[in-house]
Design a protein around this motif. Structure first.
Motif, PDB file in Angstrom:
ATOM      1  N   LYS A  42      35.479  31.130  45.364  1.00 11.44           N
ATOM      2  CA  LYS A  42      35.634  29.968  44.482  1.00 11.44           C
ATOM      3  C   LYS A  42      34.418  29.785  43.588  1.00 11.44           C
ATOM      4  CE  LYS A  42      38.813  27.341  47.352  1.00 11.44           C
ATOM      5  NZ  LYS A  42      39.002  26.124  48.160  1.00 11.44           N
ATOM      6  N   ALA A  43      33.227  30.012  44.128  1.00 13.96           N
ATOM      7  CA  ALA A  43      32.005  29.892  43.329  1.00 13.96           C
ATOM      8  C   ALA A  43      31.993  30.920  42.202  1.00 13.96           C
ATOM      9  CB  ALA A  43      30.775  30.047  44.214  1.00 13.96           C
ATOM     10  N   ILE A  44      32.385  32.147  42.525  1.00 19.53           N
ATOM     11  CA  ILE A  44      32.429  33.198  41.512  1.00 19.53           C
ATOM     12  C   ILE A  44      33.491  32.874  40.468  1.00 19.53           C
ATOM     13  CG2 ILE A  44      32.944  35.634  41.072  1.00 19.53           C
ATOM     14  CD1 ILE A  44      31.736  36.207  43.877  1.00 19.53           C
ATOM     15  N   GLY A  45      34.674  32.423  40.902  1.00 18.65           N
ATOM     16  CA  GLY A  45      35.737  32.058  39.971  1.00 18.65           C
ATOM     17  C   GLY A  45      35.324  30.935  39.037  1.00 18.65           C
ATOM     18  N   ALA A  46      34.627  29.939  39.566  1.00 18.64           N
ATOM     19  CA  ALA A  46      34.163  28.816  38.744  1.00 18.64           C
ATOM     20  C   ALA A  46      33.123  29.298  37.726  1.00 18.64           C
ATOM     21  CB  ALA A  46      33.575  27.726  39.633  1.00 18.64           C
ATOM     22  N   TRP A  47      32.209  30.168  38.173  1.00 21.17           N
ATOM     23  CA  TRP A  47      31.203  30.713  37.259  1.00 21.17           C
ATOM     24  C   TRP A  47      31.883  31.517  36.153  1.00 21.17           C
ATOM     25  CZ3 TRP A  47      29.992  35.672  35.796  1.00 21.17           C
ATOM     26  CH2 TRP A  47      28.819  35.832  35.082  1.00 21.17           C
ATOM     27  N   TRP A  48      32.882  32.327  36.532  1.00 19.09           N
ATOM     28  CA  TRP A  48      33.585  33.165  35.557  1.00 19.09           C
ATOM     29  C   TRP A  48      34.231  32.303  34.471  1.00 19.09           C
ATOM     30  CZ3 TRP A  48      33.621  38.538  35.767  1.00 19.09           C
ATOM     31  CH2 TRP A  48      34.442  39.170  34.848  1.00 19.09           C
ATOM     32  N   ARG A  49      34.914  31.224  34.907  1.00 21.99           N
ATOM     33  CA  ARG A  49      35.554  30.319  33.939  1.00 21.99           C
ATOM     34  C   ARG A  49      34.517  29.665  33.033  1.00 21.99           C
ATOM     35  NH1 ARG A  49      38.503  29.422  38.282  1.00 21.99           N
ATOM     36  NH2 ARG A  49      37.333  27.590  38.956  1.00 21.99           N
ATOM     37  N   LYS A  50      33.435  29.219  33.625  1.00 22.84           N
ATOM     38  CA  LYS A  50      32.396  28.506  32.877  1.00 22.84           C
ATOM     39  C   LYS A  50      31.714  29.419  31.851  1.00 22.84           C
ATOM     40  CE  LYS A  50      28.027  26.520  34.072  1.00 22.84           C
ATOM     41  NZ  LYS A  50      27.198  26.001  35.143  1.00 22.84           N
ATOM     42  N   THR A  51      31.564  30.680  32.178  1.00 24.60           N
ATOM     43  CA  THR A  51      30.866  31.600  31.284  1.00 24.60           C
ATOM     44  C   THR A  51      31.815  32.441  30.428  1.00 24.60           C
ATOM     45  OG1 THR A  51      30.718  33.259  33.032  1.00 24.60           O
ATOM     46  CG2 THR A  51      28.827  31.775  32.768  1.00 24.60           C
ATOM     47  N   ALA A  52      33.107  32.134  30.465  1.00 27.11           N
ATOM     48  CA  ALA A  52      34.084  32.903  29.676  1.00 27.11           C
ATOM     49  C   ALA A  52      33.718  32.988  28.194  1.00 27.11           C
ATOM     50  CB  ALA A  52      35.484  32.334  29.854  1.00 27.11           C
ATOM     51  N   PRO A  53      33.226  31.911  27.573  1.00 30.05           N
ATOM     52  CA  PRO A  53      32.845  32.039  26.169  1.00 30.05           C
ATOM     53  C   PRO A  53      31.695  33.046  25.946  1.00 30.05           C
ATOM     54  CG  PRO A  53      33.067  29.735  26.751  1.00 30.05           C
ATOM     55  CD  PRO A  53      33.139  30.519  28.023  1.00 30.05           C
ATOM     56  N   VAL A  54      30.886  33.256  26.969  1.00 30.11           N
ATOM     57  CA  VAL A  54      29.760  34.183  26.854  1.00 30.11           C
ATOM     58  C   VAL A  54      30.216  35.620  27.056  1.00 30.11           C
ATOM     59  CG1 VAL A  54      27.541  34.845  27.846  1.00 30.11           C
ATOM     60  CG2 VAL A  54      28.115  32.427  27.626  1.00 30.11           C
ATOM     61  N   HIS A  55      30.964  35.875  28.135  1.00 34.53           N
ATOM     62  CA  HIS A  55      31.339  37.265  28.422  1.00 34.53           C
ATOM     63  C   HIS A  55      32.617  37.692  27.701  1.00 34.53           C
ATOM     64  CE1 HIS A  55      34.384  35.951  31.303  1.00 34.53           C
ATOM     65  NE2 HIS A  55      33.452  35.339  32.042  1.00 34.53           N
ATOM     66  N   GLN A  56      33.412  36.764  27.246  1.00 31.73           N
ATOM     67  CA  GLN A  56      34.608  37.018  26.444  1.00 31.73           C
ATOM     68  C   GLN A  56      35.623  37.941  27.116  1.00 31.73           C
ATOM     69  OE1 GLN A  56      32.944  38.432  22.765  1.00 31.73           O
ATOM     70  NE2 GLN A  56      32.081  36.440  22.264  1.00 31.73           N
ATOM     71  N   LEU A  57      35.758  37.804  28.444  1.00 29.81           N
ATOM     72  CA  LEU A  57      36.736  38.598  29.187  1.00 29.81           C
ATOM     73  C   LEU A  57      37.837  37.723  29.796  1.00 29.81           C
ATOM     74  CD1 LEU A  57      34.408  41.167  30.979  1.00 29.81           C
ATOM     75  CD2 LEU A  57      35.769  41.504  28.930  1.00 29.81           C
ATOM     76  N   GLY A  87      39.288  39.170  49.865  1.00 31.49           N
ATOM     77  CA  GLY A  87      39.827  40.069  50.873  1.00 31.49           C
ATOM     78  C   GLY A  87      39.316  39.780  52.274  1.00 31.49           C
ATOM     79  N   GLN A  88      38.103  39.274  52.367  1.00 30.27           N
ATOM     80  CA  GLN A  88      37.531  38.958  53.668  1.00 30.27           C
ATOM     81  C   GLN A  88      37.738  37.494  54.050  1.00 30.27           C
ATOM     82  OE1 GLN A  88      33.519  40.421  54.242  1.00 30.27           O
ATOM     83  NE2 GLN A  88      33.887  42.071  52.796  1.00 30.27           N
ATOM     84  N   GLY A  89      38.429  36.747  53.193  1.00 33.20           N
ATOM     85  CA  GLY A  89      38.707  35.347  53.482  1.00 33.20           C
ATOM     86  C   GLY A  89      37.494  34.444  53.343  1.00 33.20           C
ATOM     87  N   ILE A  90      36.519  34.866  52.568  1.00 34.33           N
ATOM     88  CA  ILE A  90      35.318  34.057  52.352  1.00 34.33           C
ATOM     89  C   ILE A  90      35.544  33.261  51.063  1.00 34.33           C
ATOM     90  CG2 ILE A  90      32.807  34.100  52.163  1.00 34.33           C
ATOM     91  CD1 ILE A  90      32.890  36.834  53.562  1.00 34.33           C
ATOM     92  N   LEU A  91      36.382  32.243  51.179  1.00 36.39           N
ATOM     93  CA  LEU A  91      36.834  31.495  50.013  1.00 36.39           C
ATOM     94  C   LEU A  91      35.736  30.713  49.296  1.00 36.39           C
ATOM     95  CD1 LEU A  91      40.342  30.334  51.231  1.00 36.39           C
ATOM     96  CD2 LEU A  91      39.704  32.346  49.902  1.00 36.39           C
ATOM     97  N   PRO A  92      34.741  30.153  49.978  1.00 38.68           N
ATOM     98  CA  PRO A  92      33.698  29.437  49.233  1.00 38.68           C
ATOM     99  C   PRO A  92      32.967  30.333  48.220  1.00 38.68           C
ATOM    100  CG  PRO A  92      33.585  28.831  51.541  1.00 38.68           C
ATOM    101  CD  PRO A  92      34.570  29.974  51.425  1.00 38.68           C
ATOM    102  N   VAL A  93      32.707  31.567  48.595  1.00 38.47           N
ATOM    103  CA  VAL A  93      32.044  32.499  47.676  1.00 38.47           C
ATOM    104  C   VAL A  93      32.996  32.875  46.543  1.00 38.47           C
ATOM    105  CG1 VAL A  93      30.962  34.767  47.447  1.00 38.47           C
ATOM    106  CG2 VAL A  93      30.478  33.366  49.455  1.00 38.47           C
TER     107      VAL A  93
END
Length: 83
Positions: free
Chosen positions: A63-78, A55-61
């Protein structure tokens, strides 16, 4: 400059803290049998930070969160995508 006056640094600091909280609570949840509710609150915090960054246009942050979410999907199962 204070982090509060620098939105990117401010969000990044909260992101690092939320990620650390998630891993600390994940360990407590699965190794010590603690309640999973705290872990879900941590994931909600991370999800909120993702949308704030977008929402604030801070895309690097975001993208980092999105990459972490994908990487940890098997752990959090969401799922692989922050919704």
């Amino acid at each position: 400059m204070s982090d509060i006056l620098n939105p990117r640094a401010h969000l990044r600091r909260h992101w690092w803290q939320a990620k650390a909280d998630f891993w600390r609570h994940w360990q407590e949840c699965f190794e010590a049998g603690a309640d999973r509710a705290r872990l879900l609150l941590d994931l909600g915090t991370i999800r909120s930070l993702y949308w704030q960054a977008l929402g604030q246009g801070i895309l690097p942050v975001a993208k980092a969160i999105g990459a972490w979410w994908r990487k940890t999907a098997p752990v959090h199962q969401l799922g692989n995508t922050v919704i």
